[in-house]
Design a protein around this motif. Sequence first.
Motif, mmCIF file in Angstrom:
data_model
loop_
_atom_site.group_PDB
_atom_site.id
_atom_site.type_symbol
_atom_site.label_atom_id
_atom_site.label_comp_id
_atom_site.label_asym_id
_atom_site.label_seq_id
_atom_site.Cartn_x
_atom_site.Cartn_y
_atom_site.Cartn_z
ATOM 1 N N ASN A 167 1.007 -0.813 -0.254
ATOM 2 C CA ASN A 167 0.291 0.103 0.191
ATOM 3 C C ASN A 167 0.944 0.942 0.148
ATOM 4 O OD1 ASN A 167 -2.455 2.053 0.957
ATOM 5 N ND2 ASN A 167 -3.007 0.869 1.891
ATOM 6 N N ILE A 168 0.757 1.982 -0.998
ATOM 7 C CA ILE A 168 1.213 3.184 -1.124
ATOM 8 C C ILE A 168 0.913 4.659 -0.398
ATOM 9 C CG2 ILE A 168 0.134 4.338 -2.553
ATOM 10 C CD1 ILE A 168 2.928 5.510 -3.911
ATOM 11 N N ALA A 169 -0.282 4.228 0.325
ATOM 12 C CA ALA A 169 -0.205 4.954 1.616
ATOM 13 C C ALA A 169 -0.063 5.015 2.718
ATOM 14 C CB ALA A 169 -2.242 5.353 1.243
ATOM 15 N N GLU A 170 0.236 3.526 3.233
ATOM 16 C CA GLU A 170 0.499 3.797 4.498
ATOM 17 C C GLU A 170 2.051 3.734 5.128
ATOM 18 O OE1 GLU A 170 0.768 -0.771 5.642
ATOM 19 O OE2 GLU A 170 -1.254 -1.357 4.949
ATOM 20 N N VAL A 171 2.506 4.124 6.221
ATOM 21 C CA VAL A 171 3.293 4.220 6.530
ATOM 22 C C VAL A 171 4.720 3.973 6.645
ATOM 23 C CG1 VAL A 171 4.497 5.767 9.101
ATOM 24 C CG2 VAL A 171 1.702 6.074 8.287
ATOM 25 N N SER A 184 -16.005 19.052 -3.550
ATOM 26 C CA SER A 184 -16.553 18.698 -2.935
ATOM 27 C C SER A 184 -15.392 16.974 -2.841
ATOM 28 C CB SER A 184 -17.531 17.827 -4.117
ATOM 29 O OG SER A 184 -17.859 17.297 -5.452
ATOM 30 N N ALA A 185 -14.590 16.990 -3.782
ATOM 31 C CA ALA A 185 -13.236 16.006 -3.494
ATOM 32 C C ALA A 185 -13.026 15.377 -2.698
ATOM 33 C CB ALA A 185 -12.364 16.621 -4.739
ATOM 34 N N THR A 186 -12.833 14.423 -2.178
ATOM 35 C CA THR A 186 -13.178 13.836 -1.199
ATOM 36 C C THR A 186 -11.421 13.376 -0.820
ATOM 37 O OG1 THR A 186 -13.435 11.967 -1.602
ATOM 38 C CG2 THR A 186 -15.657 12.826 -0.942
ATOM 39 N N GLY A 187 -10.657 12.918 -1.201
ATOM 40 C CA GLY A 187 -9.661 12.392 -1.129
ATOM 41 C C GLY A 187 -8.297 12.847 -3.030
ATOM 42 N N CYS A 188 -7.103 12.566 -2.030
ATOM 43 C CA CYS A 188 -6.101 12.212 -3.245
ATOM 44 C C CYS A 188 -4.844 12.582 -2.623
ATOM 45 C CB CYS A 188 -6.624 14.095 -4.092
ATOM 46 S SG CYS A 188 -5.386 15.620 -3.365
ATOM 47 N N PHE A 189 -4.198 11.624 -3.797
ATOM 48 C CA PHE A 189 -2.676 11.300 -3.325
ATOM 49 C C PHE A 189 -2.167 11.415 -4.609
ATOM 50 C CE2 PHE A 189 -4.846 7.488 -4.814
ATOM 51 C CZ PHE A 189 -4.051 6.336 -5.238
ATOM 52 N N MET A 190 -1.050 11.592 -4.147
ATOM 53 C CA MET A 190 0.620 11.395 -5.431
ATOM 54 C C MET A 190 1.792 10.595 -5.269
ATOM 55 S SD MET A 190 3.511 14.258 -5.732
ATOM 56 C CE MET A 190 5.387 14.127 -6.729
ATOM 57 N N VAL A 191 1.164 10.175 -6.520
ATOM 58 C CA VAL A 191 1.368 9.011 -7.295
ATOM 59 C C VAL A 191 3.264 9.537 -7.668
ATOM 60 C CG1 VAL A 191 0.277 7.042 -6.951
ATOM 61 C CG2 VAL A 191 0.496 7.872 -9.322
ATOM 62 N N PRO A 192 4.285 8.477 -7.359
ATOM 63 C CA PRO A 192 5.968 8.581 -8.552
ATOM 64 C C PRO A 192 5.965 8.133 -9.628
ATOM 65 C CG PRO A 192 5.841 7.282 -6.911
ATOM 66 C CD PRO A 192 4.659 7.408 -6.927
ATOM 67 N N MET A 193 4.205 8.315 -10.831
ATOM 68 C CA MET A 193 4.676 8.413 -12.027
ATOM 69 C C MET A 193 3.958 9.000 -12.908
ATOM 70 S SD MET A 193 3.010 4.355 -11.615
ATOM 71 C CE MET A 193 1.881 4.327 -11.215
ATOM 72 N N ALA A 194 4.345 9.724 -14.142
ATOM 73 C CA ALA A 194 3.804 10.073 -15.410
ATOM 74 C C ALA A 194 1.908 9.971 -14.744
ATOM 75 C CB ALA A 194 4.155 10.312 -16.276
ATOM 76 N N THR A 195 1.534 10.676 -15.841
ATOM 77 C CA THR A 195 0.003 10.497 -15.890
ATOM 78 C C THR A 195 -0.859 9.540 -16.595
ATOM 79 O OG1 THR A 195 -0.059 12.796 -16.714
ATOM 80 C CG2 THR A 195 -1.916 11.969 -16.871
ATOM 81 N N LEU A 202 5.165 11.115 6.937
ATOM 82 C CA LEU A 202 4.912 12.376 7.183
ATOM 83 C C LEU A 202 4.503 13.623 6.519
ATOM 84 C CD1 LEU A 202 4.373 14.490 9.521
ATOM 85 C CD2 LEU A 202 6.015 15.016 9.956
ATOM 86 N N MET A 203 5.939 13.834 5.175
ATOM 87 C CA MET A 203 5.995 14.624 4.105
ATOM 88 C C MET A 203 4.789 13.876 3.280
ATOM 89 S SD MET A 203 9.454 15.770 1.788
ATOM 90 C CE MET A 203 9.350 13.978 1.209
ATOM 91 N N ILE A 204 4.977 13.339 2.987
ATOM 92 C CA ILE A 204 3.484 12.284 2.232
ATOM 93 C C ILE A 204 2.421 12.986 2.751
ATOM 94 C CG2 ILE A 204 3.776 9.841 2.640
ATOM 95 C CD1 ILE A 204 3.568 12.017 -0.788
ATOM 96 N N LYS A 205 1.974 12.900 3.293
ATOM 97 C CA LYS A 205 0.888 13.166 4.730
ATOM 98 C C LYS A 205 0.565 14.399 4.051
ATOM 99 C CE LYS A 205 -0.287 8.766 5.596
ATOM 100 N NZ LYS A 205 -1.147 8.030 5.569
ATOM 101 N N LEU A 206 1.453 15.361 4.500
ATOM 102 C CA LEU A 206 1.110 16.669 4.335
ATOM 103 C C LEU A 206 1.021 16.943 3.152
ATOM 104 C CD1 LEU A 206 3.917 17.890 6.852
ATOM 105 C CD2 LEU A 206 1.100 18.309 7.159
ATOM 106 N N VAL A 207 1.641 16.661 1.741
ATOM 107 C CA VAL A 207 2.046 16.746 0.289
ATOM 108 C C VAL A 207 0.306 16.854 0.038
ATOM 109 C CG1 VAL A 207 2.708 15.947 -1.981
ATOM 110 C CG2 VAL A 207 4.194 16.445 -0.493
#
Length: 519
Positions: free
Chosen positions: A100-104, A133-144, A113-118
């Motif tokens: 899981n990329i979102a796990e600590v 109304s977007a409920t969430g987002c996360f960044m991935v180290p890949m292009a579109t 902590l940095m990715i959570k703040l980003v």
Amino acid sequence: MNSQNFTLAENLIPSSYVQQAASALRTRENLAKTLMEQRKWPDNGWDDATIEMFLSNLALMDSNNFKEHAGVGEREGRIACNLVAKRHFLMTHGIGRSENIAEVQPNATGSSLMIKLVNAMLLESIRFMGVASATGCFMVPMATGMSLMLCMLTLKQDRPGAKFVLWSRIDQKSCLQPIIIDPIQCGDELHTDVSAIEAQLSTLGSDNIVCVLSTTSCFAPRVSDSLEKVACLCQKYNVPHLVNNAYGLQSTRLMHSIQDASRKGRIDVFVQSTDKNFLVPVGGAIIAGFDKTILDKITRNYPGRASCSPVMDIFITLLSLGTNGYKELITQRKEVHQHLRKELGKIAAKYGERLLDIQNNPISIAMTLTSLSVPNGTETDTKKFSQLSSMMYMRHVTGCRVISSVEVKDVCGYKFDGWGAHKSNYPCPYITAGASIGVKKSDVDLFIQKLDKVIARLRKTPPSNLETPSSSEGNDNASMRRTATVASSYRSTVNGVYSTGDGSTSTSRTSSVDNLRKN
């Protein structure tokens, strides 16, 4: 320095000096405290010293920087080159865990902590740009492109029998091999063929469709897909709706269209590029949506731990700009767009061309090139387009696209007639230029100056004196009307759905005849 150390310092130097220094340091520390308390993108940008201090503190929280650390595993954040270590602020463990990329990451408290703040700051940017109304987002180290594929693979898991992606055509080499639906021409603009999409939804059946893939940001004369109508169809037929919003985050108009479509129909996920919207190096994307359950599934499908480098680029940039700095860039982009339209219009009038009437593309502008065509339609009628593209590139102009409207290209086994124009038989050749975030008026002025000189030179040159540019991209035929097989740089599949590496028809056709290379 903590309060005890400052007290000890008063035994060495006057207390008034120490108290003044302590106050100055607390001012910087309070910025970090406020960021973590509120989890909001600061209004005002931080100075470099404050950012570096915060990054250094975060790095010291990662296990590879612990004093007397004994790492005996295969991945302990060891770096051979000091220059590489400095480049990454000693944050070498990456983010997320294998499942899981979102796990600590236990060994990377500071990086986690940095990715959570980003992610928190990026969600705020999405909301104030128009998708409230977007409920969430996360960044991935890949292009579109890779990020879209990750989303489609996740959507397919809940639809094991699905084999098809419905895709309103847009000509880029990072396309898929799905059911491709040509847009329809309305005036100069190319719009979504909503009726054709519904016909495919009805014919194929919803269980056989992975998703409908819509696009917002694109090259003129293509305009954003009719998101609201497509979203309503996806809701009606119970089919996921994925939106390629690659460089749409910088446009409030495009972002509001996503918001409106999500309220009236169905949008599952929308994906945007970090480099195209936030002026950072290539290598990151933001996956956002309106249902945290879907976003959580996508994070669990990312294979393995992820690089922290693109995350750090965004973190530093967001803190440096602040919301006020970013909003100023957005305002400047709109002003540059108007400037580009005005100046390109002058070139069009000078040479008997015209700007295509594109009212629904807030970033890209197109100008006809009919005066460079040879009326008899022989093979030589596209040589000047090849030369124009090559000559602009050799004069260090990048980003503009010269489209003949007659080129044919084979991408992943699919034949694209009128490659680059997004449609077969578009009625005229044209050149596009875009006013995206970060473009300055000086860039536009230099582009216009060079375009003026190149067009003037080409108009004076008889077609018989032109040579077809030889190029590392394989332009070795006498005409652009040919089929060029594109070797894909990667190929992934979702039961017959393929993806190829990023690329597009652009000014990157290289060499020209020597006497045309000079200004």
